[in-house]
Every structure is written in structure tokens, then in C-alpha cells.
Design a protein around this motif. Structure first.
Motif, PDB file in Angstrom:
ATOM      1  N   VAL A  86      45.751  10.598  30.113  1.00  0.00           N
ATOM      2  CA  VAL A  86      45.466   8.809  31.158  1.00  0.00           C
ATOM      3  C   VAL A  86      45.654   7.853  29.557  1.00  0.00           C
ATOM      4  CG1 VAL A  86      44.075   6.684  31.326  1.00  0.00           C
ATOM      5  CG2 VAL A  86      43.847   9.079  32.529  1.00  0.00           C
ATOM      6  N   ALA A 129      43.769   2.153  31.200  1.00  0.00           N
ATOM      7  CA  ALA A 129      43.011   2.018  32.137  1.00  0.00           C
ATOM      8  C   ALA A 129      43.067   0.167  31.831  1.00  0.00           C
ATOM      9  CB  ALA A 129      41.737   2.589  32.124  1.00  0.00           C
ATOM     10  N   LEU A 183      45.318   2.984  36.310  1.00  0.00           N
ATOM     11  CA  LEU A 183      45.296   3.819  35.595  1.00  0.00           C
ATOM     12  C   LEU A 183      46.962   4.113  35.200  1.00  0.00           C
ATOM     13  CD1 LEU A 183      42.192   6.923  35.985  1.00  0.00           C
ATOM     14  CD2 LEU A 183      42.312   4.937  34.972  1.00  0.00           C
ATOM     15  N   THR A 208      49.197   7.016  33.736  1.00  0.00           N
ATOM     16  CA  THR A 208      48.915   8.337  33.138  1.00  0.00           C
ATOM     17  C   THR A 208      50.269   9.105  33.359  1.00  0.00           C
ATOM     18  OG1 THR A 208      49.032   9.353  35.518  1.00  0.00           O
ATOM     19  CG2 THR A 208      46.355   8.358  34.620  1.00  0.00           C
ATOM     20  N   SER A 210      49.616  14.650  34.765  1.00  0.00           N
ATOM     21  CA  SER A 210      49.051  14.847  34.621  1.00  0.00           C
ATOM     22  C   SER A 210      47.854  15.150  36.364  1.00  0.00           C
ATOM     23  CB  SER A 210      47.844  13.544  34.344  1.00  0.00           C
ATOM     24  OG  SER A 210      48.437  12.188  35.376  1.00  0.00           O
ATOM     25  N   ASP A 226      42.961  12.157  38.324  1.00  0.00           N
ATOM     26  CA  ASP A 226      43.011  11.176  38.289  1.00  0.00           C
ATOM     27  C   ASP A 226      42.673  10.000  39.126  1.00  0.00           C
ATOM     28  OD1 ASP A 226      44.952  11.790  36.531  1.00  0.00           O
ATOM     29  OD2 ASP A 226      46.483  11.640  37.115  1.00  0.00           O
ATOM     30  N   THR A 234      38.930  10.078  38.540  1.00  0.00           N
ATOM     31  CA  THR A 234      38.194   9.825  37.271  1.00  0.00           C
ATOM     32  C   THR A 234      38.232   7.717  37.788  1.00  0.00           C
ATOM     33  OG1 THR A 234      39.264  10.808  35.611  1.00  0.00           O
ATOM     34  CG2 THR A 234      39.142   8.187  34.791  1.00  0.00           C
ATOM     35  N   ILE A 252      36.203   8.441  29.341  1.00  0.00           N
ATOM     36  CA  ILE A 252      37.869   8.287  29.021  1.00  0.00           C
ATOM     37  C   ILE A 252      37.896   8.362  27.622  1.00  0.00           C
ATOM     38  CG2 ILE A 252      40.103   8.359  29.612  1.00  0.00           C
ATOM     39  CD1 ILE A 252      39.825   6.702  31.889  1.00  0.00           C
ATOM     40  N   GLY A 292      42.223  10.067  26.311  1.00  0.00           N
ATOM     41  CA  GLY A 292      43.462  10.199  27.370  1.00  0.00           C
ATOM     42  C   GLY A 292      42.745  11.155  28.443  1.00  0.00           C
ATOM     43  N   LYS A 322      38.928  12.342  30.610  1.00  0.00           N
ATOM     44  CA  LYS A 322      38.077  11.968  31.137  1.00  0.00           C
ATOM     45  C   LYS A 322      36.910  12.691  31.428  1.00  0.00           C
ATOM     46  CE  LYS A 322      35.849  11.617  36.045  1.00  0.00           C
ATOM     47  NZ  LYS A 322      34.335  12.761  35.266  1.00  0.00           N
TER      48      LYS A 322
END
Length: 190
Positions: A3, A6, A68, A70, A74, A79, A82, A117, A120, A122
Motif C-alpha cells: 500500500v 491510504a 488505497l 497500491t 499487490s 487490498d 484492508t 498498515i 505498506g 497489512k
């Protein structure tokens, strides 16, 4: 999954709260956030948009977007998970889901984002755990403030004692001076 940031942004693209998790220039993140509203089509059921460089995973929250940013490599499922967790946390920390409410609780929201997070990636946490972690930090902060206040009070007491001691010393000097003056007057009269 990485990530990059955010954020909570307005429908026009104004960043209300944004936390970046990787080393990246502020201008670059602001550019990604500003580009997002132009990429979102109205009436679409998708919760993500991809560009050449990044993937935007988002969820509308009343008049705002929880977003988010990313990298494209990812895992989209992670994602979304999260994003779901963050979407549960935002109402927990903000009394109203508008620009004013988000602005007033920005730091609490950012602290919650930091618990979810890290660098980057989770963390494996629940809403209850995040709330507990944030409360623990608040408790430590309160304890620190109490210790600091007790030190300030102690210093004030010491200052009062020293000031009282100095006042007493001055009064003694004044009395001595009066006695000397009286003695001198007696000598002169004789």
C-alpha cells in the motif's frame, strides 16, 4: 501487497487525510490523489481503478472516498480486505463522515491507519485490537502528561521556597541595615 498510501478524499479530489507508507515524494502522492476523481466513472460497480503505474482501491463514504493507492503487483483481495477494515475504523473515530468531522479527528484516523498498515503491508488485526492499541497509546500519553505536570508542580514549589528564602534574606538585610543605621545615629548623637 504494498500500500503506497491510504487516504480520505472529497469527491473533487481534495485530500482530507492521507498517510503514505513507503518512501515517496509528497508531490507524487498528491498527483495520484488529484488524478483519482477523473478516473472514477459514475454508476460503475467496480471498487478499483488501475492506471499504468498504480491501482486505486476505493469505497465511497457518503460524500467522500476512502482510498488505497497500491502498486499493481499487490493482491487485490488483500487490498479489498484492508479497505474493508479501514472503512469500519473511520466511523469509529470520526463523529461525522463529512469534511469537518474527518478534519477534526484526522490524527486519530491516521493513528488507526498506522495500526492496520505497517511499511505498506497489512497487519493481522481486528477493529477491536486497533481501538485497544490506540487507547493504550492514549493512556501512555496521559501518564506522560501527568508525570510532566508533577515535575512542573514540583519545580514551582521549589521556586516558591527559593523566592520565600530570598525575601527573608532581604528582610534580614534590611533589619541589619536598620540596626546599623540606628547604631550610627546613636554614635552621632553622642
Amino acid at each position: 501487497m504494498v500500500v503506497l498510501a491510504a487516504s480520505i478524499i472529497s469527491k473533487s479530489g481534495k485530500a482530507l487525510v492521507s498517510r503514505q507508507f513507503v518512501d515517496m515524494s509528497r508531490i507524487r502522492i498528491e498527483g495520484y490523489l488529484a488524478a483519482f476523481p477523473k478516473l472514477v466513472g459514475t454508476g460503475k460497480q467496480h471498487t478499483y481503478v488501475e492506471t499504468e503505474n498504480v491501482r486505486y482501491v476505493y469505497q465511497p463514504i457518503e460524500t467522500l472516498y476512502l482510498l488505497l493507492v497500491t502498486n499493481k503487483q499487490s493482491n487485490i483481495l488483500e487490498d479489498l480486505e484492508t479497505l474493508r477494515l479501514l472503512s469500519k475504523l473511520v466511523p469509529e473515530y470520526s463523529y461525522s463522515l463529512d469534511e469537518e468531522g474527518i478534519g477534526k479527528t484526522a490524527f486519530e484516523i491516521l493513528f488507526a491507519f498506522d495500526e492496520v498498515i505497517s511499511l505498506g503491508h497489512k497487519e493481522n488485526v481486528t477493529v477491536a485490537q486497533v481501538k485497544q492499541y490506540c487507547e493504550m497509546e492514549s493512556h501512555e500519553e496521559k501518564l506522560h502528561k501527568l508525570v510532566l505536570q508533577s515535575k512542573i508542580n514540583e519545580t514551582k514549589d521549589i521556586m516558591k521556597k527559593k523566592a520565600s528564602g530570598l525575601t527573608k534574606a532581604r528582610l534580614r538585610r534590611i533589619e541589619v541595615t536598620r540596626e546599623d543605621l540606628c547604631h550610627c545615629n546613636q554614635v552621632l548623637e553622642e
